[in-house]
Design an enzyme around this catalytic site. Structure first.
Site, mmCIF file in Angstrom:
data_model
loop_
_atom_site.group_PDB
_atom_site.id
_atom_site.type_symbol
_atom_site.label_atom_id
_atom_site.label_comp_id
_atom_site.label_asym_id
_atom_site.label_seq_id
_atom_site.Cartn_x
_atom_site.Cartn_y
_atom_site.Cartn_z
ATOM 1 N N LYS A 83 0.858 -1.184 0.000
ATOM 2 C CA LYS A 83 0.000 0.000 0.000
ATOM 3 C C LYS A 83 0.898 1.239 0.000
ATOM 4 C CE LYS A 83 -4.324 0.932 2.490
ATOM 5 N NZ LYS A 83 -4.952 0.791 3.810
ATOM 6 N N VAL A 84 0.648 2.127 -0.956
ATOM 7 C CA VAL A 84 1.443 3.359 -1.039
ATOM 8 C C VAL A 84 0.498 4.552 -1.056
ATOM 9 C CG1 VAL A 84 3.329 2.246 -2.340
ATOM 10 C CG2 VAL A 84 1.482 3.369 -3.592
#
Ligand code: G3P
Length: 218
Positions: A83-84
């Protein structure tokens, strides 16, 4: 619509996985902090319980460190989804990780323009936060409608709309009506979805009427 559970609580995940209704898990730094447990161990354990995508968020905000963290997280298990955040560095990281075959969830999306950028970067999932928009007086679900409509115009877009910051069954139903691919929500919302007073009342009647028959099925 796929159901992901938004928690890093292992006991809760085991309990909900047992329902057979859970397709994946999302975590974020706030949810991990709440557990007080080691992050990498927690992600490994969640991945061993749930076979679907398990989102694990990077902590860095610069491209090089984010990429290194993402690669490290991706090695934990094949179902890790890195997740960014929706920032220039986050989307750059997304593009590289996707080219390496890693699933990526782009988070903290609050506008349709941002969602378009995430799709261009090849994100596996885009996470628009409906509850947090509602909190500031904007209708979060309008954003889901915009993103779904926009992505539909381009069949080549493979990014799935993952509705996040869901606070109630109403949010889940609204997201499903719009055709969002995934909803992520806490276990409390899933439990609320089962409930209806007429179900309880009807079941009580059936149980007592069945008892009157004096029969047994088994
Ligand atoms: O994990 C992202 C999102 O679901 C967080 O929700 O309730 O903290 O706004 P919330």
């Amino acid at each position: 619509m796929k159901f992901f559970i938004d928690t890093a609580d292992i006991a809760e995940i085991r309990d909900l996985a047992d329902t057979g209704l859970i397709d994946g898990v999302t975590t974020n730094p706030s949810l991990v902090a709440k557990t007080g447990r080691n992050f990498l161990e927690t992600i490994a354990e969640i991945c061993s319980i749930v076979p679907g995508p398990v989102s694990a968020e990077v902590a860095a905000t610069d491209f090089q460190t984010m990429l290194a963290e993402g690669r490290h997280l991706a090695k934990i298990a094949t179902n890790v989804t890195v997740k960014v955040p929706l920032t220039p560095a986050g989307l750059k990281t997304c593009r590289v990780l996707r080219s390496e075959g890693t699933m990526v969830n782009v988070t903290l999306c609050f506008s349709a323009a941002q969602a378009l950028l995430a799709a261009k970067a090849g994100a596996s999932f885009i996470s628009p936060f409906v509850g947090r928009l509602d909190d500031i007086g904007q209708t979060g679900m309008d954003l889901i409608a915009d993103i779904v409509a926009m992505y539909r115009q381009y069949p080549s877009i493979e990014t799935e709309v993952l509705v996040a910051s869901i606070r109630s069954p109403l949010h889940v139903v609204a997201a499903a009506k719009l055709g969002a691919h995934v909803g992520t929500f806490p276990g409390s919302v899933l439990r609320q979805m089962y409930g209806h007073p007429l179900t309880d009342k009807g079941l009580a009647t059936f149980v007592s009427d069945w008892a009157k028959t004096g029969q047994s099925i088994l």
